[in-house]
Design a protein around this motif. Structure first.
Motif, PDB file in Angstrom:
ATOM      1  N   ASN A 406       0.834  -1.212   0.000  1.00  0.00           N
ATOM      2  CA  ASN A 406       0.000   0.000   0.000  1.00  0.00           C
ATOM      3  C   ASN A 406       0.862   1.253   0.000  1.00  0.00           C
ATOM      4  OD1 ASN A 406      -2.567  -1.056  -0.155  1.00  0.00           O
ATOM      5  ND2 ASN A 406      -2.905  -1.093   2.060  1.00  0.00           N
ATOM      6  N   ARG A 407       1.901   1.260   0.846  1.00  0.00           N
ATOM      7  CA  ARG A 407       2.764   2.437   0.900  1.00  0.00           C
ATOM      8  C   ARG A 407       3.448   2.676  -0.439  1.00  0.00           C
ATOM      9  NH1 ARG A 407       7.042   3.792   5.674  1.00  0.00           N
ATOM     10  NH2 ARG A 407       5.055   4.165   6.714  1.00  0.00           N
ATOM     11  N   VAL A 408       3.928   1.623  -1.064  1.00  0.00           N
ATOM     12  CA  VAL A 408       4.612   1.760  -2.346  1.00  0.00           C
ATOM     13  C   VAL A 408       3.651   2.290  -3.410  1.00  0.00           C
ATOM     14  CG1 VAL A 408       5.763   0.508  -4.207  1.00  0.00           C
ATOM     15  CG2 VAL A 408       6.300  -0.028  -1.817  1.00  0.00           C
ATOM     16  N   LEU A 409       2.462   1.704  -3.482  1.00  0.00           N
ATOM     17  CA  LEU A 409       1.501   2.126  -4.513  1.00  0.00           C
ATOM     18  C   LEU A 409       1.002   3.547  -4.272  1.00  0.00           C
ATOM     19  CD1 LEU A 409      -0.521  -1.187  -4.988  1.00  0.00           C
ATOM     20  CD2 LEU A 409       1.383  -0.313  -6.358  1.00  0.00           C
ATOM     21  N   ASP A 410       0.822   3.920  -3.011  1.00  0.00           N
ATOM     22  CA  ASP A 410       0.427   5.304  -2.702  1.00  0.00           C
ATOM     23  C   ASP A 410       1.486   6.280  -3.193  1.00  0.00           C
ATOM     24  OD1 ASP A 410      -1.885   4.425  -1.497  1.00  0.00           O
ATOM     25  OD2 ASP A 410      -1.155   4.667   0.562  1.00  0.00           O
ATOM     26  N   THR A 411       2.748   5.957  -2.929  1.00  0.00           N
ATOM     27  CA  THR A 411       3.846   6.836  -3.337  1.00  0.00           C
ATOM     28  C   THR A 411       3.963   6.897  -4.850  1.00  0.00           C
ATOM     29  OG1 THR A 411       5.010   6.227  -1.294  1.00  0.00           O
ATOM     30  CG2 THR A 411       6.297   7.326  -3.009  1.00  0.00           C
ATOM     31  N   LEU A 412       3.814   5.755  -5.494  1.00  0.00           N
ATOM     32  CA  LEU A 412       3.855   5.736  -6.955  1.00  0.00           C
ATOM     33  C   LEU A 412       2.741   6.583  -7.539  1.00  0.00           C
ATOM     34  CD1 LEU A 412       4.744   4.718  -9.729  1.00  0.00           C
ATOM     35  CD2 LEU A 412       3.485   2.595  -9.279  1.00  0.00           C
ATOM     36  N   GLU A 413       1.536   6.452  -7.021  1.00  0.00           N
ATOM     37  CA  GLU A 413       0.413   7.224  -7.558  1.00  0.00           C
ATOM     38  C   GLU A 413       0.619   8.713  -7.348  1.00  0.00           C
ATOM     39  OE1 GLU A 413      -4.464   7.536  -7.371  1.00  0.00           O
ATOM     40  OE2 GLU A 413      -3.429   5.973  -6.225  1.00  0.00           O
ATOM     41  N   THR A 414       1.114   9.094  -6.184  1.00  0.00           N
ATOM     42  CA  THR A 414       1.379  10.514  -5.908  1.00  0.00           C
ATOM     43  C   THR A 414       2.328  11.093  -6.940  1.00  0.00           C
ATOM     44  OG1 THR A 414       0.989  10.269  -3.535  1.00  0.00           O
ATOM     45  CG2 THR A 414       2.360  12.122  -4.229  1.00  0.00           C
ATOM     46  N   ASN A 415       3.386  10.356  -7.257  1.00  0.00           N
ATOM     47  CA  ASN A 415       4.373  10.865  -8.204  1.00  0.00           C
ATOM     48  C   ASN A 415       3.885  10.822  -9.638  1.00  0.00           C
ATOM     49  OD1 ASN A 415       7.233  11.490  -6.866  1.00  0.00           O
ATOM     50  ND2 ASN A 415       6.214   9.891  -5.686  1.00  0.00           N
ATOM     51  N   LEU A 416       3.062   9.844  -9.976  1.00  0.00           N
ATOM     52  CA  LEU A 416       2.476   9.818 -11.319  1.00  0.00           C
ATOM     53  C   LEU A 416       1.568  11.020 -11.547  1.00  0.00           C
ATOM     54  CD1 LEU A 416       1.553   6.067 -11.951  1.00  0.00           C
ATOM     55  CD2 LEU A 416       2.848   7.541 -13.499  1.00  0.00           C
ATOM     56  N   ARG A 417       0.799  11.373 -10.527  1.00  0.00           N
ATOM     57  CA  ARG A 417      -0.104  12.526 -10.655  1.00  0.00           C
ATOM     58  C   ARG A 417       0.669  13.841 -10.662  1.00  0.00           C
ATOM     59  NH1 ARG A 417      -5.498  11.437  -9.861  1.00  0.00           N
ATOM     60  NH2 ARG A 417      -6.024   9.312  -9.177  1.00  0.00           N
ATOM     61  N   ARG A 418       1.769  13.882  -9.918  1.00  0.00           N
ATOM     62  CA  ARG A 418       2.570  15.094  -9.833  1.00  0.00           C
ATOM     63  C   ARG A 418       3.453  15.284 -11.058  1.00  0.00           C
ATOM     64  NH1 ARG A 418       7.696  15.972  -8.633  1.00  0.00           N
ATOM     65  NH2 ARG A 418       8.013  13.750  -8.225  1.00  0.00           N
ATOM     66  N   ASN A 419       4.060  14.202 -11.516  1.00  0.00           N
ATOM     67  CA  ASN A 419       5.003  14.264 -12.631  1.00  0.00           C
ATOM     68  C   ASN A 419       4.806  13.014 -13.489  1.00  0.00           C
ATOM     69  OD1 ASN A 419       7.145  14.576 -14.391  1.00  0.00           O
ATOM     70  ND2 ASN A 419       8.740  14.167 -12.868  1.00  0.00           N
ATOM     71  N   PRO A 420       3.814  13.016 -14.382  1.00  0.00           N
ATOM     72  CA  PRO A 420       3.492  11.812 -15.157  1.00  0.00           C
ATOM     73  C   PRO A 420       4.686  11.311 -15.963  1.00  0.00           C
ATOM     74  CG  PRO A 420       1.767  13.463 -15.380  1.00  0.00           C
ATOM     75  CD  PRO A 420       2.916  14.134 -14.689  1.00  0.00           C
ATOM     76  N   ARG A 421       4.858   9.987 -15.941  1.00  0.00           N
ATOM     77  CA  ARG A 421       5.912   9.354 -16.731  1.00  0.00           C
ATOM     78  C   ARG A 421       5.352   8.135 -17.447  1.00  0.00           C
ATOM     79  NH1 ARG A 421      10.968   7.842 -13.155  1.00  0.00           N
ATOM     80  NH2 ARG A 421      11.184   6.458 -14.954  1.00  0.00           N
TER      81      ARG A 421
END
Length: 629
Positions: A406-421
């Motif tokens: 959960n922690r990993v996926l939350d962090t990944l989603e935050t960064n995808l929304r902030r800086n899409p890659r």
């Protein structure tokens, strides 16, 4: 462009400007075998390998009978007649060495730890499973009494009167607690060090404590958390307690000679299992240790290439400036050479604790209500993820529990929304305990999985009784759900957490057979072809090397594993027993058990420097495998 024309164009391009004129390339595009062959007179000599069967893992041409190789690269794959016609007048030999064997793409060790494997494999192995080494098979420990009996025999047979005896593999969840008094009953004069199967705990006898100066006063000086994770009376030290004693016991656990012997053993072991390329996520951050590894692994006669991935946790801990973190990470590339190298723009981070010590972070409590551990505090993890994400790195994350996921996926989603890659390929490594509800989120976020299927075989029975309970234990490494969701996934061993044996990993993933002989989580089984891809092309994909290795296709490196039988054709229960003849590594034919290789470690000889080296080696080996606590 047809498949034949596309492959012809790839083949022709390999010959370069000195061999083909622009007009010649135009002729190559026509797909005419005769015209292409007529252009090859100035080309270098090629070798055509034939086999009983060649498994390419290329969907448009899944099997073949011949593969042409020049300069360590594949020119052509097809029938012998077609391949010979393609080469035309180009000088070539037909090598029938593998006429009675099966060629598959070279096995890729996606995630292994050479230093940790070197130290454990060169110790007295007394573990929960058999270890089949080049020197012979070390049988599994049956029970605690078997462990005591075999350790007693090892101590009696040890050279000298006071040389330490190091053993690795004891697992309290299988054999029960182990005390200093029980080790003292074996010897009160010879130091005995029992390294737990998790590599996260030690059990020491009194002679060890006295030899290394671990007095009650020294123990009292430990940090509060280290004392909480130690038992001085029982000689048991785990997690923070284990890290507190490492400076005291380092030279008893490791020496330059043990490291060299262990690295050579690990090299020969992995070659015998058909590995042609390997990777260590969390590369060494102690230059003297890396120099020692390079003395063996960088040698030009190494039977496989090995890459190292930087440990992002350590890098962000050392540098407060974000730009400096990246700059210093990139400088590490200069540490490697020859047959070793650093992965390009890839990094390893840690989420939660190790599965063997049952310290993964889980959403529902453990049966005994103990709690897991975080390898990186949330703020440190999020900072590290952001730094490397913004620098365009592919991030590989050690994660074992569903709460850790959960922690990993939350962090990944935050960064995808902030800086899409696009195509970030964030890798979820180990993937022990997860929920079915998390699979769709993994898919939506574009993450991929590298699973260790051995957890099911080795641990599901016991963890169903101790720690996780039967449902979570049986559903560990849910590759069936991941596969049905269309998520790319690969397999790894995390050697020595599992044997670095790709065929065995395939067997584990396909059968999910536990030590008691039952099938755990039958819906999570995968097909043999999927599992074979998991140790070849999908492992390459997870390292962004799918254009270089992983299938047998024109233009790729000529990396092959040579087997006695086709794992796609044998009974699923026999996959682990398929023999490995050897490998072809970039065109070099390398039989398993070939010529002995020796390398000298140019290490500091002065005692203080040697002690520092061994402390660094041991600390590195433990932290890169599971992360410091």
């Amino acid at each position: 462009m047809t498949n034949l024309n596309r492959r012809t164009f790839v083949w022709a391009s390999l010959l370069g400007a000195t061999s083909l004129t622009p007009a010649g390339r135009a002729i190559a595009l026509t797909g005419s075998l005769q015209d292409v062959g007529s252009l090859a007179m100035a080309a270098p000599k090629a070798t055509i390998y034939t086999a009983r069967e060649i498994v390419t893992l290329e969907p448009t041409q899944p099997s073949a009978e011949a593969v042409a190789v020049v300069g360590g690269r594949i020119l052509w794959v097809g029938s012998l007649e077609e391949t010979t016609a393609i080469l035309g007048d180009q000088p070539h030999d037909v090598d029938t060495t593998f006429a009675d064997h099966v060629i598959v793409p070279g096995f890729v060790a996606q995630h292994d730890h050479p230093v940790l494997a070197a130290l454990t494999m060169s110790s007295e192995i007394l573990s929960i499973e058999d270890w089949v080494l080049p020197s012979g098979t070390v049988p599994a420990v049956k029970d605690k009494q078997d462990f005591i009996d075999r350790l007693t025999a090892a101590v009696a047979a040890a050279p000298g009167s006071g040389e330490p005896v190091l053993t690795w593999g004891y697992h309290p969840a299988f054999y029960g607690s182990l005390t200093r008094a029980e080790l003292d009953a074996i010897s009160t004069t010879r130091p005995i060090l029992v390294w737990g199967r998790s590599c996260h705990e030690f059990f020491l006898n009194t002679a060890t404590l006295e030899r290394c100066g671990l007095t009650r006063e020294a123990y009292a000086a430990f940090s509060a958390s280290a004392r909480e994770q130690s038992n001085y009376e029982d000689g048991h030290y785990w997690e923070q307690g284990m890290f507190a004693i490492l400076p005291h016991i380092a030279t008893m656990v490791a020496s330059p000679e043990r490291l060299q012997a262990g690295l050579e053993l690990s090299r020969d072991y992995m070659h015998a299992k058909g590995i042609t390329f390997g990777n260590e996520p969390g590369g060494i951050l102690a230059k003297p240790v890396q120099d020692g590894v390079n003395a063996v692994f960088s040698s030009p006669d190494m039977p496989f290439r090995w890459s190292f991935m930087p440990d992002g946790k350590s890098m962000v801990g050392m540098y407060a400036d974000d730009a400096q973190v990246i700059a210093e990470t990139e400088k590490l590339a200069s540490w490697y050479g020859g047959m070793t190298g650093m992965t390009s723009k890839q990094v390893k981070l840690f989420a939660d604790g190790a599965i063997y010590s049952q310290l993964m972070q889980v959403r529902d409590p453990y049966l005994d209500s103990h709690t897991g551990e975080w390898m990186m505090d949330r703020d440190v993890f999020e900072r590290a993820f952001r730094i490397y994400w913004d620098a365009g790195y592919q991030i590989h994350i050690h994660v074992n529990g569903d709460e850790g996921l959960n922690r990993v996926l939350d962090t990944l989603e935050t960064n995808l929304r902030r800086n899409p890659r696009y195509d970030h390929r964030t890798v979820l490594v180990h993937f022990a305990v997860s929920g079915a509800d998390q699979v769709s989120r993994i898919k939506a976020l574009g993450a991929i999985v590298s699973g260790n299927p051995y957890y099911v075989a080795a641990l599901a029975d016991q963890y169903g009784k101790v720690g996780l309970g039967p449902e979570r234990a049986d559903e560990m490494v849910r590759l069936g759900d991941v596969s049905r969701a269309g998520i790319p996934w690969s397999l790894h061993s995390d050697m020595p957490m599992a044997p670095a044996d790709p065929l065995f990993l395939i067997w584990c993933a396909v059968n999910r057979l536990t030590t008691s002989g039952r099938i755990a989580g039958p819906d999570q089984r995968v097909t043999v072809e999927e599992a074979l891809r998991g140790v070849t092309i999908e492992a390459a994909y997870s390292l962004k090397l799918e254009d270089e290795i992983g299938t047998i296709s024109p233009g790729k490196r000529a990396n092959f594993t040579i087997l006695d039988a086709n794992p796609l054709s044998v009974d699923a229960m026999e996959i682990r027993n398929v023999g490995v003849w050897g490998t072809v590594m970039e065109g070099r034919i390398l039989p398993a058990g070939g010529a002995e290789r020796k390398a000298s470690l140019d290490l500091p000889g002065e005692s203080k420097a040697e002690r520092a080296f061994m402390e660094a080696a041991l600390h590195h080996a433990l932290t890169v495998a599971h992360g410091p606590h």
